[in-house]
Design a protein around this motif. Structure first.
Motif: not given
Length: 259
Positions: A40, A42-43, A46-47
């Motif tokens: 989560t 890491e995501q 990315e955002t």
């Protein structure tokens, strides 16, 4: 932009990526909070990375414009010195016209600041040698671009008042000086425009770093939940340090201050 050394958003983002890479290597890293679980987290980064694209573009535009602005003002300094040389040739260095021009050119080039520093240094050395109390000096700050432009305009106005002033060099004719003034004005306006755009973009995404659930908040909590280490080893460094040296929005090292 601030001259204080602190981490840029680019540096802080790279630090967060480093932190996530570190915690992914810990098999025992299993926090209760879902937003700092490795996947989560890491995501989320990315955002953040996608949200930073306009910021990076604005930072790049500002950096390029600042470099162009420096070049424009360096050319102005060379022009002012050429004017001084012209007056020295035509009227001589002991003439009142040369003294008038030279006083303004010193303001444009910053020579008055250097002269002040040299005089102050010599006086302090003499006072120390003679065991006298130090002489008081008023501080002379470095000239900003606006003041340099104002002084250049004053130089042009002074030259207009000289009926004898008719140099062969087109760059230092009155028309050439007026063209330089216009270029300097446009350069400052462009700097202000790019600076404002950068400020807007930074304000738009700063909550992703300093807000609740932002990189600083997650880094603090993720670091606290890192598994115990062996004696002498270190836990991963939080990704939101605000004391590291500044880097560009892409994470490349830079000698500039806070961005």
């Amino acid at each position: 932009m601030s001259t204080k050394i602190s981490a840029s958003l680019g540096a802080r983002f790279e630090n967060s990526k480093t932190l996530v890479s570190a915690i992914k290597k810990y098999a025992d890293y299993d926090p209760t909070s879902g937003d700092i679980q490795a996947g989560t987290y890491e995501q989320f980064l990315e955002t953040v990375d996608n949200q930073m694209i306009p910021y990076k573009n604005a930072y790049g535009a500002l950096t390029n414009t600042a470099a162009e602005n420096r070049t424009t003002f360096e050319n102005m300094i060379l022009t002012a010195r050429k004017v001084r040389s012209e007056i020295a040739e035509v009227k001589g260095k002991k003439s009142p016209e040369y003294k008038q021009v030279n006083s303004i050119v010193k303001l444009i080039t910053g020579q008055n600041v250097r002269d002040h520093s040299i005089t102050k240094s010599k006086a302090l050395k003499e006072n120390k040698k003679d065991n006298e109390p130090p002489q008081e000096f008023n501080s002379v700050s470095q000239l900003d671009y606006e003041n340099r432009l104002d002084n250049f305009k004053s130089l042009t106005a002074l030259l207009r008042s000289y009926s004898f002033y008719d140099p062969k060099d087109a760059d230092i004719k009155i028309a050439g000086l007026e063209s330089t003034e216009n270029a300097l004005t446009r350069s400052l306006e462009n700097m202000a425009e790019k600076g404002n755009a950068f400020t807007v973009e930074r304000s738009r995404i700063i909550h992703l770093f300093d807000g609740s659930g932002g990189t600083a908040d997650r880094a603090r909590r993720a670091s606290a939940r890192a598994p115990p280490t062996r004696s002498g080893s270190k836990r991963p460094t939080p990704g939101a340090s605000t004391t590291c040296s500044a880097t560009s929005p892409s994470g490349a090292a830079t000698s500039r201050g806070s961005t």
